[in-house]
Design a protein around this motif. Structure first.
Motif, PDB file in Angstrom:
ATOM      1  N   GLY A 228       2.515 -11.678   2.451  1.00 58.31           N
ATOM      2  CA  GLY A 228       3.230 -10.711   3.843  1.00 58.31           C
ATOM      3  C   GLY A 228       4.420  -9.333   2.933  1.00 58.31           C
ATOM      4  O   GLY A 228       4.220  -8.296   3.750  1.00 58.31           O
ATOM      5  N   LEU A 229       5.211 -10.077   2.966  1.00 53.97           N
ATOM      6  CA  LEU A 229       6.362  -8.852   2.003  1.00 53.97           C
ATOM      7  C   LEU A 229       5.801  -7.618   1.154  1.00 53.97           C
ATOM      8  O   LEU A 229       6.361  -6.428   1.115  1.00 53.97           O
ATOM      9  CB  LEU A 229       7.427 -10.054   1.058  1.00 53.97           C
ATOM     10  N   ALA A 230       4.794  -7.524   0.167  1.00 53.69           N
ATOM     11  CA  ALA A 230       4.432  -6.820  -0.362  1.00 53.69           C
ATOM     12  C   ALA A 230       3.144  -6.029   0.770  1.00 53.69           C
ATOM     13  O   ALA A 230       3.578  -4.569   0.287  1.00 53.69           O
ATOM     14  CB  ALA A 230       3.488  -7.403  -1.810  1.00 53.69           C
ATOM     15  N   ILE A 231       2.782  -6.354   1.316  1.00 53.72           N
ATOM     16  CA  ILE A 231       2.245  -5.212   2.529  1.00 53.72           C
ATOM     17  C   ILE A 231       3.911  -4.483   2.813  1.00 53.72           C
ATOM     18  O   ILE A 231       3.040  -3.862   3.242  1.00 53.72           O
ATOM     19  CB  ILE A 231       1.706  -6.102   2.993  1.00 53.72           C
ATOM     20  N   ALA A 232       4.132  -5.453   3.371  1.00 58.66           N
ATOM     21  CA  ALA A 232       5.597  -4.578   4.168  1.00 58.66           C
ATOM     22  C   ALA A 232       6.168  -3.371   3.747  1.00 58.66           C
ATOM     23  O   ALA A 232       6.162  -2.183   4.090  1.00 58.66           O
ATOM     24  CB  ALA A 232       6.767  -5.762   4.768  1.00 58.66           C
ATOM     25  N   ILE A 233       6.453  -3.271   2.122  1.00 61.84           N
ATOM     26  CA  ILE A 233       6.487  -2.684   1.111  1.00 61.84           C
ATOM     27  C   ILE A 233       6.119  -1.862   0.707  1.00 61.84           C
ATOM     28  O   ILE A 233       6.155  -0.387   0.802  1.00 61.84           O
ATOM     29  CB  ILE A 233       7.393  -3.958  -0.335  1.00 61.84           C
ATOM     30  N   ALA A 234       4.766  -2.004   0.758  1.00 63.77           N
ATOM     31  CA  ALA A 234       3.723  -0.969   0.905  1.00 63.77           C
ATOM     32  C   ALA A 234       3.348   0.222   2.021  1.00 63.77           C
ATOM     33  O   ALA A 234       3.507   1.008   1.610  1.00 63.77           O
ATOM     34  CB  ALA A 234       2.504  -1.778   0.038  1.00 63.77           C
ATOM     35  N   GLY A 235       4.254  -0.132   3.239  1.00 59.52           N
ATOM     36  CA  GLY A 235       4.201   0.601   4.153  1.00 59.52           C
ATOM     37  C   GLY A 235       3.283   0.739   4.786  1.00 59.52           C
ATOM     38  O   GLY A 235       2.333   1.412   6.047  1.00 59.52           O
ATOM     39  N   SER A 236       1.499  -0.306   4.394  1.00 58.89           N
ATOM     40  CA  SER A 236       0.323   0.075   3.700  1.00 58.89           C
ATOM     41  C   SER A 236      -0.636  -0.590   4.074  1.00 58.89           C
ATOM     42  O   SER A 236      -0.323  -1.508   2.959  1.00 58.89           O
ATOM     43  CB  SER A 236       0.294   1.880   3.724  1.00 58.89           C
ATOM     44  N   ASN A 237      -2.367  -1.210   4.247  1.00 58.81           N
ATOM     45  CA  ASN A 237      -3.281  -1.685   3.839  1.00 58.81           C
ATOM     46  C   ASN A 237      -3.282  -0.752   2.428  1.00 58.81           C
ATOM     47  O   ASN A 237      -4.841  -1.304   1.663  1.00 58.81           O
ATOM     48  CB  ASN A 237      -4.304  -2.210   4.484  1.00 58.81           C
ATOM     49  N   ASP A 238      -3.134  -0.123   1.833  1.00 56.93           N
ATOM     50  CA  ASP A 238      -3.794   0.973   0.767  1.00 56.93           C
ATOM     51  C   ASP A 238      -3.632  -0.451  -0.551  1.00 56.93           C
ATOM     52  O   ASP A 238      -2.701  -0.643  -1.065  1.00 56.93           O
ATOM     53  CB  ASP A 238      -2.843   2.036   0.407  1.00 56.93           C
ATOM     54  N   PRO A 239      -4.623  -0.910  -1.291  1.00 53.17           N
ATOM     55  CA  PRO A 239      -4.291  -1.779  -2.248  1.00 53.17           C
ATOM     56  C   PRO A 239      -3.230  -1.678  -2.844  1.00 53.17           C
ATOM     57  O   PRO A 239      -3.235  -2.308  -4.184  1.00 53.17           O
ATOM     58  CB  PRO A 239      -5.988  -2.407  -2.630  1.00 53.17           C
ATOM     59  N   ALA A 240      -3.473  -0.084  -3.829  1.00 55.94           N
ATOM     60  CA  ALA A 240      -2.881   0.254  -4.535  1.00 55.94           C
ATOM     61  C   ALA A 240      -1.523   0.172  -4.679  1.00 55.94           C
ATOM     62  O   ALA A 240      -0.811  -0.727  -5.855  1.00 55.94           O
ATOM     63  CB  ALA A 240      -3.099   1.755  -5.214  1.00 55.94           C
TER      64      ALA A 240
END
Length: 420
Positions: A320-332
């Motif tokens: 969940g935190l990684a998705i927030a840091i990524a700022g999107s649902n881009d798997p890379a």
């Protein structure tokens, strides 16, 4: 004019209301492939509930990128082929950016090799400990997308061997499940155990879901062992242990991490497990540990001591935190953010709504965070692995009780000694 202004104001209000409704309807779906049934069903049920609890806490903290985190949970039935079908559906049809699962290595590995690695979709396992997963990364076959919140069996085998010798197990019979997990666990254990002076008198694999294990037990009992090293799951493990006892086997057991189970103890009987010992991937207690232990059972109805429970919460939280840091649902971007969620230079945050709110605020400000989870502070190496510590435990009056700990440094020193 007044009428026109009124109409315009009303229209803008409706647009604003629609925007709020759309935000409320925004969902980010993460795929879960868990062993809800089959030999590892106890673990998968606990794991799924733990991820749901982590997502609940993140959503209560405001959600991720303006969206609610939700799970699409599929039952692998503890079978690799079923797991691959489920993961394929989640990736190709549901378009999930992350898969959490499986629990056991014989489920996680085929998901990785057949689905997530080719699709470059992030996968994190809370409990798959096979060294094969490291080897796949080392051989360049994972596309760098695999992570886990449990230590490799290459390390756990060393810890178990030392604990066995310390508890007086000089000669052991081994019965183990005949899959990637069981074979590799025994391989690493045997290498360390024999280097420390122990002797394996028999090594007997078994296939899962048999109605009887009498022939395997009979074969294993030759050589007058000091005890039985049982590498199994609670259901099959209980059947094997009862058969061992009924055939007159010595009532001294060394058990793998997955046998740290109330169901196993109840099924075998506490009176027969007075000299039963085991090892598990350990924890370095943090405020997250305290939060989880106090709140998990109320949320899930499951004991927080279940082997997969604590590290599954952490898997969900990190995702969940990684998705927030990524700022999107881009798997890379999520893959790169997995490392940033546990950045050793970041501000420590812990489990629960308030802590997640603090972490999400820091992420919005572009500041680094370090999630220090239920199992303690961890960081991932380039193959997605973490290191120790290990919990040493024994069964006392029908309950699993901590008997000691091997730190990461302890294990590293022991491995250096063995590898001389």
């Amino acid at each position: 004019m007044k009428k026109t202004i009124f109409q315009l104001t009303t229209a803008l209000a409706l647009v604003a209301a629609a925007g709020v409704a759309n935000a409320a309807d925004c969902k980010t779906t993460v795929g879960l492939v868990m062993e809800l049934t089959g030999p590892a069903g106890e673990y998968g049920q606990a794991g799924a509930k733990s991820v749901e609890m982590a997502f609940r806490d993140l959503n209560a903290a405001g959600g991720v990128n303006g969206c609610e985190l939700v799970t699409d949970t599929r039952d692998s039935q503890s079978q690799g082929n079923v797991a691959v079908d489920a993961a394929t559906q989640l990736v190709q049809v549901k378009k999930v950016p992350v898969i959490i699962g499986g629990i056991i290595s014989s489920v996680s590995i085929p998901i990785l090799t057949s689905v997530t690695a080719p699709a470059k979709i992030v996968q994190i396992s809370p409990a798959s400990s096979s060294p094969t997963l490291t080897a796949l990364g080392r051989d360049g076959k994972t596309n760098g997308i695999f992570f886990r919140t449990i230590t490799s069996d290459a390390l756990q085998g060393v810890a178990a061997a030392k604990y066995a010798m310390d508890k007086g197990f000089k000669k052991l019979a081994i019965i183990h499940v005949n899959n990637d997990f069981g074979v590799n666990m025994v391989k690493e254990f045997t290498r360390a155990y024999e280097a420390l002076g122990g002797k394996i008198v028999s090594d007997t694999p078994y296939n899962e879901k048999q109605s009887s294990y009498a022939s395997e037990v009979t074969k294993a009992m030759g050589g007058e062992p000091d005890g039985l090293y049982l590498v199994s799951t609670p259901v099959d493990g209980a059947t094997i242990a009862r058969t061992w006892i009924s055939q007159g086997g010595v009532q001294k057991f060394l058990l793998n991490d997955g046998m740290n189970s109330p169901d196993f103890i109840e099924s075998v009987g506490a009176d027969y497990l007075k000299e039963a010992y085991g090892t598990s991937s350990g924890t370095s207690p943090t405020p997250s540990t305290d939060y989880f232990m106090k709140n998990y059972k109320e949320f899930s109805g499951i004991e927080p001591s279940n082997p997969a429970a604590d590290r599954s919460y952490d898997a969900g939280a990190i995702v969940g935190l990684a998705i927030a840091i990524a700022g999107s649902n881009d798997p890379a971007k999520i893959r790169d953010a997995m490392f940033k969620a546990v950045d050793p230079k970041g501000t420590p945050i812990h489990a629960g709504k308030e802590e997640f709110a603090k972490g999400l605020a820091l992420i919005k400000e572009g500041k680094p965070i370090r999630y220090e989870g239920v199992i303690g502070p961890v960081s991932f190496d380039k193959f997605g692995d973490i290191t120790g510590p290990f919990r040493l435990w024994k069964i006392v009056d029908g309950k699993v009780t901590t008997d000691g700990e091997m730190t990461t440094d302890d294990v590293n020193q022991l491995m250096a000694k063995i590898n001389k």
